[in-house]
Structure formats: C-alpha cells, structure tokens
Design a protein around this motif. Structure first.
Motif, PDB file in Angstrom:
ATOM      1  N   UNK A 233      57.332  60.672  79.958  1.00 53.82           N
ATOM      2  CA  UNK A 233      57.123  60.750  81.406  1.00 53.82           C
ATOM      3  C   UNK A 233      58.420  60.741  82.201  1.00 53.82           C
ATOM      4  N   UNK A 234      59.495  60.164  81.619  1.00 53.27           N
ATOM      5  CA  UNK A 234      60.763  60.117  82.351  1.00 53.27           C
ATOM      6  C   UNK A 234      61.324  61.520  82.554  1.00 53.27           C
ATOM      7  N   UNK A 235      61.043  62.435  81.619  1.00 55.34           N
ATOM      8  CA  UNK A 235      61.519  63.806  81.805  1.00 55.34           C
ATOM      9  C   UNK A 235      60.801  64.461  82.976  1.00 55.34           C
ATOM     10  N   UNK A 236      59.482  64.242  83.068  1.00 56.48           N
ATOM     11  CA  UNK A 236      58.740  64.797  84.202  1.00 56.48           C
ATOM     12  C   UNK A 236      59.270  64.242  85.519  1.00 56.48           C
ATOM     13  N   UNK A 237      59.542  62.945  85.529  1.00 58.68           N
ATOM     14  CA  UNK A 237      59.979  62.311  86.763  1.00 58.68           C
ATOM     15  C   UNK A 237      61.336  62.833  87.206  1.00 58.68           C
ATOM     16  N   UNK A 238      62.286  62.974  86.267  1.00 60.81           N
ATOM     17  CA  UNK A 238      63.600  63.473  86.676  1.00 60.81           C
ATOM     18  C   UNK A 238      63.495  64.916  87.150  1.00 60.81           C
ATOM     19  N   UNK A 239      62.578  65.694  86.596  1.00 62.24           N
ATOM     20  CA  UNK A 239      62.393  67.078  87.040  1.00 62.24           C
ATOM     21  C   UNK A 239      61.850  67.126  88.457  1.00 62.24           C
ATOM     22  N   UNK A 240      60.807  66.327  88.701  1.00 62.41           N
ATOM     23  CA  UNK A 240      60.189  66.294  90.019  1.00 62.41           C
ATOM     24  C   UNK A 240      61.164  65.768  91.065  1.00 62.41           C
ATOM     25  N   UNK A 241      61.713  64.581  90.804  1.00 65.80           N
ATOM     26  CA  UNK A 241      62.562  63.942  91.807  1.00 65.80           C
ATOM     27  C   UNK A 241      63.854  64.721  92.032  1.00 65.80           C
ATOM     28  N   UNK A 242      64.423  65.274  90.969  1.00 65.28           N
ATOM     29  CA  UNK A 242      65.659  66.048  91.108  1.00 65.28           C
ATOM     30  C   UNK A 242      65.474  67.279  91.964  1.00 65.28           C
ATOM     31  N   UNK A 243      64.386  68.002  91.731  1.00 65.19           N
ATOM     32  CA  UNK A 243      64.153  69.206  92.521  1.00 65.19           C
ATOM     33  C   UNK A 243      63.848  68.852  93.976  1.00 65.19           C
ATOM     34  N   UNK A 244      63.043  67.813  94.183  1.00 69.03           N
ATOM     35  CA  UNK A 244      62.698  67.439  95.551  1.00 69.03           C
ATOM     36  C   UNK A 244      63.910  66.940  96.328  1.00 69.03           C
ATOM     37  N   UNK A 245      64.822  66.238  95.648  1.00 66.35           N
ATOM     38  CA  UNK A 245      66.051  65.810  96.330  1.00 66.35           C
ATOM     39  C   UNK A 245      66.877  67.016  96.763  1.00 66.35           C
ATOM     40  N   UNK A 246      66.944  68.019  95.901  1.00 64.60           N
ATOM     41  CA  UNK A 246      67.698  69.218  96.240  1.00 64.60           C
ATOM     42  C   UNK A 246      67.064  69.938  97.428  1.00 64.60           C
ATOM     43  N   UNK A 247      65.746  70.087  97.399  1.00 67.42           N
ATOM     44  CA  UNK A 247      65.053  70.742  98.507  1.00 67.42           C
ATOM     45  C   UNK A 247      65.255  69.949  99.793  1.00 67.42           C
ATOM     46  N   UNK A 248      65.186  68.624  99.682  1.00 66.03           N
ATOM     47  CA  UNK A 248      65.347  67.790 100.865  1.00 66.03           C
ATOM     48  C   UNK A 248      66.732  67.856 101.473  1.00 66.03           C
ATOM     49  N   UNK A 249      67.736  68.159 100.648  1.00 66.03           N
ATOM     50  CA  UNK A 249      69.116  68.242 101.139  1.00 66.03           C
ATOM     51  C   UNK A 249      69.423  69.579 101.804  1.00 66.03           C
ATOM     52  N   UNK A 250      68.555  70.570 101.604  1.00 68.66           N
ATOM     53  CA  UNK A 250      68.827  71.919 102.113  1.00 68.66           C
ATOM     54  C   UNK A 250      68.434  72.053 103.583  1.00 68.66           C
TER      55      UNK A 250
END
Length: 349
Positions: A22-39
């Motif tokens: 599950x940690x792989x899913x979480x880093x994928x979700x949170x990492x992408x959302x952080x990037x989108x949020x920074x744009x």
C-alpha cells in the motif's frame, strides 16, 4: 540521455499493481497530487512580478513550442503544459529498472489500467533507492538501476486536473532539447498500447526526432547551433550504447553461464574505455557520467526501449508522405494488431 518515464498515479488509474504494497500506492497518489497542487497557469507566472525574467522567458518559449507541436506536428491541444510547477528537486520521479545479470530483458511491473511496464517510478529518490536495494537482496542474480526522470505523461487522462505541467526539472533545457521533450511527452497522448513499453517509447522517440527536425527549420541560427552540439553527443553516445548492447546480446547467447559472464565483462570494459575516449573528445562534457557510471543490463535494456523500433516508425512516416495526421492514423492501426504483428510491421523481430 534523456529518459522520459511514464509513471501514472494509481488513484487516477483506478487500478492496482500485482504487488500489494500500500505504501507504493500512497506515494504515487500523494506525489502526483502534490505536483498538481504546486502548478499554476503559465499566464499567472508571467504576470507575477516576483517571477524572474529568465523564468518568464522560458515559460514563453515553452508556450511557443507547445503551439508548434499542435499546429505543425498535429499533437494534442489540451491543458497539458499550460501550467508550471517548481518542485524544488532535480527530477519529477526516479525510475527503478531491473534485468537478469546475463540477459537484456527488463523485469516487468504490472498495473490494471496501465498494463505491464519495465520500470517502477517513485516521487522520492530515497524510496526509489530503498526499493532497488530490496530487489537486489531478493534477487541476487538481477542487476538494478535507478535514474532520474525529468517528466512523465499521464496520457491525457488528467486534463480535468489541469493536465501535465511544465516543471523546473526540464524547463531550463536548451530550446531544442525542450522541444524534443515536449514533443515526446505529447506523443504519449496520441497512442498508448498496454504491455508494450518498447512500442510506446519508440513511437514517442520517433515523434520527438521527426518533430525536432521540423522545428529546426524555424529555429534561430543560435538555437540550431546549440542543438547540433547536444545532438552530436547524443548520437555518438547512442551509437556506443547500441554497439555495446549488440555485443552483450552476442555474449548472452553463449552456452554456459561462465562464458556469458566472461564475455559480458569484456564488453563492459570496452564500453567504459570507449566512453572515456568519447568524453575526452567532448572536452570533458560530463552529461552522460551518471548513466555510464552505473551502466548495467537494466540500464542498457531500458535504453533499448527508446531506440529499438524508431527506424521502423521513421520509415512508416516516410511511407505516409511525411504527413503527421496520416502517420498517427497508421500507428493507431498498428496498435490494434497483436504484438508480434506490430513488431513485424515495423521491421523488428
């Protein structure tokens, strides 16, 4: 070497890996959302008085290249690359790749919606390297590589979230290199085939090369000269890598494991010697040092995915009258064929 990864957020895929971490899913979700949020929209950055003139100029240049991609290359016109984010790090993601120590065949990781791909991406470098160590420990006869990826494509599936943004990880590239990267990533939104990384990456590489050639006709003399310097080194390095892959393939066809590994050692020693000679010819240019310093079966196999079918795609472009619309239609037709038939049509085994 530019290695343009294709890492999709698991949440957005609605799928799951064949692993159950599950940690792989979480880093994928949170990492992408952080990037989108920074744009933020490019126009906002350009209008912001705190934006440096250098960044403002690069953002305008990127918009010009995006328009060129749409009007001259027939690439998708959507929300992608209309926003910019500074991630405060040197890569968008880090990819982990693995291959047997006597074979140029990438280990596959599979996802429900994406299919199987020859890499596993992480938004955090430390996590990528920790996973690489896990693979090494679990499979001693496997070679592992970790490399930074400046950009990745969500295949147009996230345009409702603002699309794929421009990033600090690649916006500073010289004009010609930036053009190629944008053309490559937008090409992934044209055609994507499940379970065929080589087809997908080779197609995108063909588009970046063909588009890059067309871009040169409109670029300034200074931009063309700068591009020529970069491209000459790239072609020389790729030629060396191809020659080494061919030598390794010959080595791995030998009868015994001992023979295979001995021949491999000689091929790798020759690669390092020839790379040192190239670097001296380039007056010490260090751009390929990180790749060359950890060169192994995993990295050679990963690089092959970007090269193997490119000549076939370029020949198809010529047969379609050098018309990008007809070319994309022909590639979509190939994508509907079984894998073996696609490869045969492109002149590959």
């Amino acid at each position: 070497m530019r290695a343009c990864g294709l890492v999709l957020c698991v949440l957005l895929l609605g799928g799951c890996s064949t692993t159950t971490d599950p940690s792989y899913y979480w880093q994928s979700v949170s990492g992408h959302l952080r990037m989108v949020g920074a744009a933020r929209p490019v126009d906002d950055w350009v209008a912001d008085g705190r934006t440096s003139e250098a960044l403002r100029a690069k953002l305008r240049q990127a918009q010009q290249l995006r328009r060129f991609a749409v009007t001259e290359l027939g690439l998708p016109d959507n929300n992608s690359y209309t926003r910019y984010a500074d991630l405060q790090r040197r890569a968008a993601v880090w990819n982990v790749v693995a291959a047997p120590d006597d074979e140029l065949k990438l280990k596959q990781w599979c996802f429900l919606a994406l299919g199987c791909v020859g890499y596993r991406g992480y938004f955090d470098e430390a996590q990528a390297r920790a996973f690489a160590e896990q693979v090494r420990h679990a499979e001693p006869d496997v070679e592992v590589g970790v490399y930074p990826v400046p950009a990745y494509s969500t295949l147009g599936w996230t345009n409702w979230m603002g699309g794929d943004p421009l990033l600090n990880t690649f916006l500073g590239y010289p004009e010609g290199e930036l053009a190629r990267l944008l053309f490559h990533e937008l090409a992934h939104q044209v055609v994507y085939v499940r379970d065929d990384t080589v087809f997908n990456e080779s197609f995108a590489t063909a588009v970046e090369r063909l588009g890059g050639a067309r871009w040169q006709a409109t670029a300034s003399e200074a931009a063309r000269a700068e591009y020529a310097r970069f491209d000459e080194r790239r072609q020389q390095f790729r030629a060396l890598a191809r020659a080494t892959r061919e030598r390794l393939q010959t080595a791995y066809a030998l009868a015994t494991r001992a023979e295979r590994l001995a021949a491999k050692q000689r091929a790798m020693a020759d690669f390092r010697q020839r790379y040192d000679a190239l670097k001296a010819q380039w007056n010490g240019f260090p751009g390929y040092d990180p790749w060359a310093s950890q060169a192994n079966n995993a990295l050679f196999a990963a690089q092959a995915a970007y090269d193997e079918l490119v000549p076939g795609f370029e020949a198809l472009f010529e047969r379609e009258g050098r018309d990008f619309t007809r070319f994309y239609d022909a590639v979509r037709a190939l994508a509907r064929l079984p894998k073996d038939e696609r490869r045969a049509a492109l002149g590959s085994r």
